[in-house]
Design a protein around this motif. Structure first.
Motif, PDB file in Angstrom:
ATOM      1  N   ILE A   9       0.865  -1.171   0.000  1.00 13.32           N
ATOM      2  CA  ILE A   9       0.000   0.000   0.000  1.00 13.32           C
ATOM      3  C   ILE A   9       0.905   1.225   0.000  1.00 13.32           C
ATOM      4  CG2 ILE A   9      -1.816   1.243   1.216  1.00 13.32           C
ATOM      5  CD1 ILE A   9      -2.659  -1.499   2.384  1.00 13.32           C
ATOM      6  N   GLU A  10       0.873   1.981  -1.073  1.00 12.23           N
ATOM      7  CA  GLU A  10       1.831   3.060  -1.327  1.00 12.23           C
ATOM      8  C   GLU A  10       1.789   4.187  -0.306  1.00 12.23           C
ATOM      9  OE1 GLU A  10       0.556   4.133  -5.214  1.00 12.23           O
ATOM     10  OE2 GLU A  10       1.675   2.523  -6.178  1.00 12.23           O
ATOM     11  N   SER A  11       0.643   4.425   0.299  1.00 10.77           N
ATOM     12  CA  SER A  11       0.506   5.552   1.223  1.00 10.77           C
ATOM     13  C   SER A  11       0.865   5.190   2.670  1.00 10.77           C
ATOM     14  CB  SER A  11      -0.921   6.100   1.173  1.00 10.77           C
ATOM     15  OG  SER A  11      -1.845   5.096   1.542  1.00 10.77           O
ATOM     16  N   LEU A  12       1.229   3.916   2.911  1.00 15.85           N
ATOM     17  CA  LEU A  12       1.617   3.480   4.245  1.00 15.85           C
ATOM     18  C   LEU A  12       3.125   3.342   4.348  1.00 15.85           C
ATOM     19  CD1 LEU A  12      -1.014   0.666   4.948  1.00 15.85           C
ATOM     20  CD2 LEU A  12      -1.103   3.075   5.611  1.00 15.85           C
ATOM     21  N   THR A  13       3.624   3.320   5.573  1.00 17.57           N
ATOM     22  CA  THR A  13       5.051   3.086   5.793  1.00 17.57           C
ATOM     23  C   THR A  13       5.337   1.588   5.683  1.00 17.57           C
ATOM     24  OG1 THR A  13       4.829   2.775   8.183  1.00 17.57           O
ATOM     25  CG2 THR A  13       5.180   5.048   7.397  1.00 17.57           C
ATOM     26  N   VAL A  14       6.609   1.255   5.690  1.00 14.31           N
ATOM     27  CA  VAL A  14       7.027  -0.147   5.660  1.00 14.31           C
ATOM     28  C   VAL A  14       6.440  -0.885   6.864  1.00 14.31           C
ATOM     29  CG1 VAL A  14       9.032  -1.677   5.805  1.00 14.31           C
ATOM     30  CG2 VAL A  14       9.127   0.372   4.366  1.00 14.31           C
ATOM     31  N   ARG A  15       6.571  -0.312   8.049  1.00 10.01           N
ATOM     32  CA  ARG A  15       6.045  -0.920   9.275  1.00 10.01           C
ATOM     33  C   ARG A  15       4.524  -1.094   9.192  1.00 10.01           C
ATOM     34  NH1 ARG A  15       8.441  -0.954  14.131  1.00 10.01           N
ATOM     35  NH2 ARG A  15       9.769   0.794  13.578  1.00 10.01           N
ATOM     36  N   GLU A  16       3.835  -0.073   8.705  1.00 14.50           N
ATOM     37  CA  GLU A  16       2.374  -0.146   8.614  1.00 14.50           C
ATOM     38  C   GLU A  16       1.921  -1.219   7.637  1.00 14.50           C
ATOM     39  OE1 GLU A  16       1.317   4.516   9.673  1.00 14.50           O
ATOM     40  OE2 GLU A  16       1.717   3.944   7.590  1.00 14.50           O
ATOM     41  N   ASN A  17       2.639  -1.410   6.543  1.00 17.27           N
ATOM     42  CA  ASN A  17       2.304  -2.478   5.598  1.00 17.27           C
ATOM     43  C   ASN A  17       2.430  -3.840   6.259  1.00 17.27           C
ATOM     44  OD1 ASN A  17       1.708  -1.956   2.576  1.00 17.27           O
ATOM     45  ND2 ASN A  17       3.157  -0.352   3.129  1.00 17.27           N
ATOM     46  N   LEU A  18       3.516  -4.059   6.985  1.00 16.68           N
ATOM     47  CA  LEU A  18       3.687  -5.331   7.686  1.00 16.68           C
ATOM     48  C   LEU A  18       2.627  -5.507   8.772  1.00 16.68           C
ATOM     49  CD1 LEU A  18       7.568  -5.484   8.015  1.00 16.68           C
ATOM     50  CD2 LEU A  18       6.116  -7.084   6.760  1.00 16.68           C
ATOM     51  N   TYR A  19       2.328  -4.442   9.493  1.00 12.01           N
ATOM     52  CA  TYR A  19       1.331  -4.503  10.551  1.00 12.01           C
ATOM     53  C   TYR A  19      -0.046  -4.841   9.976  1.00 12.01           C
ATOM     54  CZ  TYR A  19      -1.204  -3.313  14.786  1.00 12.01           C
ATOM     55  OH  TYR A  19      -2.001  -3.373  15.900  1.00 12.01           O
ATOM     56  N   TYR A  20      -0.394  -4.215   8.865  1.00  5.28           N
ATOM     57  CA  TYR A  20      -1.674  -4.455   8.203  1.00  5.28           C
ATOM     58  C   TYR A  20      -1.779  -5.917   7.757  1.00  5.28           C
ATOM     59  CZ  TYR A  20      -5.469  -3.834   4.844  1.00  5.28           C
ATOM     60  OH  TYR A  20      -6.643  -3.947   4.149  1.00  5.28           O
ATOM     61  N   ILE A  53       7.481   6.106   4.117  1.00 11.65           N
ATOM     62  CA  ILE A  53       6.308   5.824   3.287  1.00 11.65           C
ATOM     63  C   ILE A  53       6.780   5.217   1.973  1.00 11.65           C
ATOM     64  CG2 ILE A  53       4.404   6.884   2.009  1.00 11.65           C
ATOM     65  CD1 ILE A  53       4.203   8.922   4.292  1.00 11.65           C
ATOM     66  N   ILE A  54       6.089   4.172   1.515  1.00 11.76           N
ATOM     67  CA  ILE A  54       6.493   3.430   0.328  1.00 11.76           C
ATOM     68  C   ILE A  54       6.608   4.333  -0.900  1.00 11.76           C
ATOM     69  CG2 ILE A  54       5.886   1.528  -1.237  1.00 11.76           C
ATOM     70  CD1 ILE A  54       6.578   0.646   1.626  1.00 11.76           C
ATOM     71  N   GLY A  55       5.589   5.107  -1.188  1.00 13.08           N
ATOM     72  CA  GLY A  55       5.568   5.958  -2.367  1.00 13.08           C
ATOM     73  C   GLY A  55       5.051   5.190  -3.569  1.00 13.08           C
ATOM     74  N   ASN A  56       4.900   5.894  -4.688  1.00 15.31           N
ATOM     75  CA  ASN A  56       4.377   5.256  -5.904  1.00 15.31           C
ATOM     76  C   ASN A  56       5.472   5.108  -6.953  1.00 15.31           C
ATOM     77  OD1 ASN A  56       4.678   7.800  -7.063  1.00 15.31           O
ATOM     78  ND2 ASN A  56       2.579   8.379  -6.585  1.00 15.31           N
ATOM     79  N   MET A  57       5.104   4.630  -8.110  1.00 20.48           N
ATOM     80  CA  MET A  57       6.095   4.378  -9.163  1.00 20.48           C
ATOM     81  C   MET A  57       6.821   5.654  -9.590  1.00 20.48           C
ATOM     82  SD  MET A  57       6.293   1.211  -9.645  1.00 20.48           S
ATOM     83  CE  MET A  57       7.096   0.979 -11.207  1.00 20.48           C
ATOM     84  N   ASP A  58       6.150   6.787  -9.562  1.00 21.43           N
ATOM     85  CA  ASP A  58       6.769   8.050  -9.975  1.00 21.43           C
ATOM     86  C   ASP A  58       7.625   8.674  -8.871  1.00 21.43           C
ATOM     87  OD1 ASP A  58       5.515   7.895 -12.448  1.00 21.43           O
ATOM     88  OD2 ASP A  58       3.713   8.906 -11.701  1.00 21.43           O
ATOM     89  N   ARG A  60       9.222   7.061  -5.713  1.00 26.64           N
ATOM     90  CA  ARG A  60       9.558   5.974  -4.793  1.00 26.64           C
ATOM     91  C   ARG A  60      10.423   6.472  -3.655  1.00 26.64           C
ATOM     92  NH1 ARG A  60      11.578   0.460  -7.532  1.00 26.64           N
ATOM     93  NH2 ARG A  60      10.349   0.680  -9.382  1.00 26.64           N
ATOM     94  N   ASN A  61      10.100   5.990  -2.466  1.00 22.91           N
ATOM     95  CA  ASN A  61      10.902   6.333  -1.293  1.00 22.91           C
ATOM     96  C   ASN A  61      11.758   5.167  -0.825  1.00 22.91           C
ATOM     97  OD1 ASN A  61       9.819   8.948  -1.155  1.00 22.91           O
ATOM     98  ND2 ASN A  61       8.040   8.202  -0.052  1.00 22.91           N
ATOM     99  N   SER A  63      13.827   1.411  -2.268  1.00 22.50           N
ATOM    100  CA  SER A  63      14.383   0.799  -3.488  1.00 22.50           C
ATOM    101  C   SER A  63      13.551  -0.407  -3.910  1.00 22.50           C
ATOM    102  CB  SER A  63      15.832   0.366  -3.246  1.00 22.50           C
ATOM    103  OG  SER A  63      15.856  -0.761  -2.394  1.00 22.50           O
ATOM    104  N   GLY A  64      13.817  -0.892  -5.111  1.00 20.76           N
ATOM    105  CA  GLY A  64      13.130  -2.071  -5.614  1.00 20.76           C
ATOM    106  C   GLY A  64      13.415  -3.307  -4.773  1.00 20.76           C
ATOM    107  N   GLY A  65      14.655  -3.447  -4.321  1.00 25.35           N
ATOM    108  CA  GLY A  65      15.024  -4.580  -3.469  1.00 25.35           C
ATOM    109  C   GLY A  65      14.330  -4.526  -2.123  1.00 25.35           C
ATOM    110  N   GLN A  66      14.238  -3.329  -1.568  1.00 23.06           N
ATOM    111  CA  GLN A  66      13.545  -3.166  -0.290  1.00 23.06           C
ATOM    112  C   GLN A  66      12.059  -3.473  -0.450  1.00 23.06           C
ATOM    113  OE1 GLN A  66      14.776   0.883   0.287  1.00 23.06           O
ATOM    114  NE2 GLN A  66      16.379   0.311   1.750  1.00 23.06           N
ATOM    115  N   SER A  67      11.497  -3.038  -1.549  1.00 19.41           N
ATOM    116  CA  SER A  67      10.094  -3.313  -1.832  1.00 19.41           C
ATOM    117  C   SER A  67       9.852  -4.810  -1.990  1.00 19.41           C
ATOM    118  CB  SER A  67       9.665  -2.563  -3.091  1.00 19.41           C
ATOM    119  OG  SER A  67       8.323  -2.806  -3.383  1.00 19.41           O
TER     120      SER A  67
END
Length: 90
Positions: A9-20, A53-58, A60-61, A63-67
């Protein structure tokens, strides 16, 4: 089954994505889920960017590997017995 495409989910942080992902799959209390999320952040070397925050394709916050590591973490956060990963994970 882990798809080849990263699904976050692009509008959430890394932690929030895992938590969700954990809240959807684990039926325990918040303390247990927080511990599982923190373990995943450490295991996948994402702790330093946990609050980014993850960010979108245009814009990105992360990297691809982190994603990619985040996506795998979201898929195995409930500790499945077996995992199938699509082609380009390895």
């Amino acid at each position: 089954y882990g798809m080849q495409e990263n699904f976050c989910i692009e509008s959430l942080t890394v932690r929030e994505n895992l938590y969700y992902a954990a809240r959807l799959r684990i039926q325990f209390n918040d303390v247990f889920i927080d511990n599982v999320v923190n373990k995943m952040l450490v295991k996948f070397n994402l702790f330093a960017i946990a609050d980014v925050i993850i960010g979108n394709m245009d814009n990105r916050n992360i990297s691809g590997g982190q994603s990619r590591r985040l996506t795998i973490g979201m898929e195995i956060i409930h500790f499945p017995d077996l995992v199938f990963l699509d082609g380009n994970y390895i």
